[in-house]
Motif scaffolding. Sequence first.
Motif, PDB file in Angstrom:
ATOM      1  N   ARG A  60     -44.142 -10.150-109.992  1.00 41.00           N
ATOM      2  CA  ARG A  60     -44.893 -10.662-108.850  1.00 41.00           C
ATOM      3  C   ARG A  60     -44.668 -12.157-108.682  1.00 41.00           C
ATOM      4  N   ALA A  61     -44.533 -12.615-107.435  1.00 38.05           N
ATOM      5  CA  ALA A  61     -44.257 -14.023-107.180  1.00 38.05           C
ATOM      6  C   ALA A  61     -44.838 -14.413-105.831  1.00 38.05           C
ATOM      7  N   THR A  62     -44.672 -15.682-105.482  1.00 38.24           N
ATOM      8  CA  THR A  62     -45.025 -16.108-104.138  1.00 38.24           C
ATOM      9  C   THR A  62     -43.761 -16.527-103.407  1.00 38.24           C
ATOM     10  N   LEU A  63     -43.864 -16.650-102.105  1.00 38.07           N
ATOM     11  CA  LEU A  63     -42.744 -17.064-101.282  1.00 38.07           C
ATOM     12  C   LEU A  63     -42.649 -18.582-101.273  1.00 38.07           C
ATOM     13  N   SER A  64     -41.426 -19.096-101.244  1.00 41.85           N
ATOM     14  CA  SER A  64     -41.243 -20.546-101.208  1.00 41.85           C
ATOM     15  C   SER A  64     -41.882 -21.142 -99.961  1.00 41.85           C
ATOM     16  N   SER A  65     -41.882 -20.391 -98.856  1.00 42.90           N
ATOM     17  CA  SER A  65     -42.479 -20.906 -97.622  1.00 42.90           C
ATOM     18  C   SER A  65     -43.985 -21.116 -97.792  1.00 42.90           C
ATOM     19  N   PHE A  66     -44.650 -20.225 -98.510  1.00 38.03           N
ATOM     20  CA  PHE A  66     -46.085 -20.379 -98.756  1.00 38.03           C
ATOM     21  C   PHE A  66     -46.335 -21.596 -99.643  1.00 38.03           C
ATOM     22  N   TYR A  67     -45.616 -21.697-100.723  1.00 33.40           N
ATOM     23  CA  TYR A  67     -45.789 -22.821-101.647  1.00 33.40           C
ATOM     24  C   TYR A  67     -45.477 -24.143-100.957  1.00 33.40           C
ATOM     25  N   ASN A  68     -44.371 -24.204-100.243  1.00 32.34           N
ATOM     26  CA  ASN A  68     -43.971 -25.458 -99.596  1.00 32.34           C
ATOM     27  C   ASN A  68     -44.944 -25.876 -98.507  1.00 32.34           C
ATOM     28  N   SER A  69     -45.530 -24.913 -97.836  1.00 31.48           N
ATOM     29  CA  SER A  69     -46.461 -25.226 -96.746  1.00 31.48           C
ATOM     30  C   SER A  69     -47.779 -25.798 -97.240  1.00 31.48           C
ATOM     31  N   TYR A  70     -48.229 -25.348 -98.410  1.00 31.09           N
ATOM     32  CA  TYR A  70     -49.600 -25.669 -98.809  1.00 31.09           C
ATOM     33  C   TYR A  70     -49.733 -26.478-100.096  1.00 31.09           C
ATOM     34  N   PHE A  71     -48.703 -26.525-100.924  1.00 29.84           N
ATOM     35  CA  PHE A  71     -48.865 -27.137-102.240  1.00 29.84           C
ATOM     36  C   PHE A  71     -47.866 -28.254-102.555  1.00 29.84           C
ATOM     37  N   ARG A  72     -46.740 -28.253-101.911  1.00 25.22           N
ATOM     38  CA  ARG A  72     -45.633 -29.095-102.359  1.00 25.22           C
ATOM     39  C   ARG A  72     -45.918 -30.592-102.244  1.00 25.22           C
TER      40      ARG A  72
END
Length: 557
Positions: free
Chosen positions: A334-346
């Motif tokens: 299980r993982a998250t999408l880079s788009s989700f991480y980059n949008s909200y956490f990066r």
Amino acid sequence: MNNILQRLLIVIAAGLIMSSCHKIEVTPNSLYTEDVFPKTDAEFQSVLGTIYTSLRGHYSLAYWFAQELSSDEAILPVYGGNWFDGQGYIQLHRHDWNKDHGWITTVWNDANSIAGLCNQTMYIFKNAPEGESKNTAIAELKTLRAYAYWELLDMFGNVPLDTIYPSPGVQAKATRAEVYNFVVSELQTALPFLKTTTGSTTYGKVTAWMANALLAKIYLNAEVYAGTAKYNECIAACDAIISSGNFAVEPRVSYLSQFYPTNGPAFKEFIFAIPYDPSTDNGYLYHARYDLNRNLGIKYRYSGSTPGSYSFSQIILNQTTGNGLINARPSGPRATLSSFYNSYFRNDAGDIRKDQWLVGNQFWSDGSPMMVRTTKKGYDQFYTGADGGDAYTYQLYIDSVIRARQTLVSIDLGNDEIAWNMGIRNIKFLPDVNSSSRNQSNDAPIFRYSDILLMKAEAILRGGAATSGHTPLSLVNMVRSNRTTSTPWTSVTLDDLYAERAREFTWECWRRNDMIRFGKYENAYGFKSNADTYRRIFPIPTQAMNTNPKLVQNPGY
């Protein structure tokens, strides 16, 4: 357990068997005698434990998959055929599930079973001695049943309202608005009788604060559920919790700790949580099994893993023996999408919520690089050199980008080190170092105080009347001041709030609900391009349609 409770649970079990077989002509009255009925609060609570246990088994598996994998927050790809499982996980991501989907069927069955068990238990309680203990127990049952029906109206829309035991037979679907009105009415009826105490005595149990939190959530989504906005009602339910003074936003230093295996009633942010215990035999929290990269077992002591007497700089992963080394490997799909991480956490290094993610080069606690030993072919299955069997050692690197390297349709990443290292991993529910199995003791919060503040902020932004001197900006900054060292916001929009909810409630089963309410559920992300609006609700499972001929399938399915 005393003899009274043992006999009562046998009666409930008998009722479950009769209900599952649809033998509605059987009248169970003759099974009950006065000495079977619970009388004290402790006896009532012991019987209710069966329902809480059912909720525990349901929440962290089928419910989690349905809510999170159908959103942009989580993905469970295929690894060389591993975790294909009839495309169940990938269908949730691509939004092309059908009425035979396994997890959707399980969610339907789970929620209906919880509602049915509440009906049966209320029937048994009806002749119990009158008093405060009975009133509270029945109020808890009504709230738990309302919670089950809220799940059903949220996920399936129009569903049968079966609230009578013994059942008069299969029921036709009620409209979504009718189910919404029933749930609201049940909660309002139960509230005066629910306990208002907090702490260890009511932890993990229904209280008035849990009922108000559920009401706030339902009112916030009322326009989705019933076509009429109820933002002032949402604010009132939030205010009941805020004004109680029983809860607080955890400070930045303990934000992540409240999800760790040592969490519990000491944390002031939990309004209603599901307690988990790895020693029990029904209902596990499996997050480490699914979320940890396969090479991270030793670092996080997954399932009793240990580096033995090695120093960290000496450990080469993929070894399974030697000097006390035990390398239990989590499944890690299980993982998250880079788009989700980059949008909200990066972009906010000061946000403690960023620390729940694992991405990039990985290191031991002393700063030594985590090295992995394999072969060139084991690292890259598509390697064509003659030396493919030669040893190859590399530093563990978790790649933020997920690429389908075998088949795009099934999102198959391959079955090598490159594949298993794809995808940012989440350790919000930190692995339980004291568990020798894959089961964890992290309690899972359903309602937290930060959600109350953000729901109130959203309700005001959407047109509700501000109260108690609160503004959407002040409410959001109450949360953010305890999460990040960045300067407070000076303005807030609905899109800002949507992003803040993504940061705050990752992995807590709220993303699908949020995406639908904010009109984002049809967006393209990851490998998903399907924009069918009818997928905002799931299909009625084939199994249920076959059992109940009065059901009508949801549109589009």
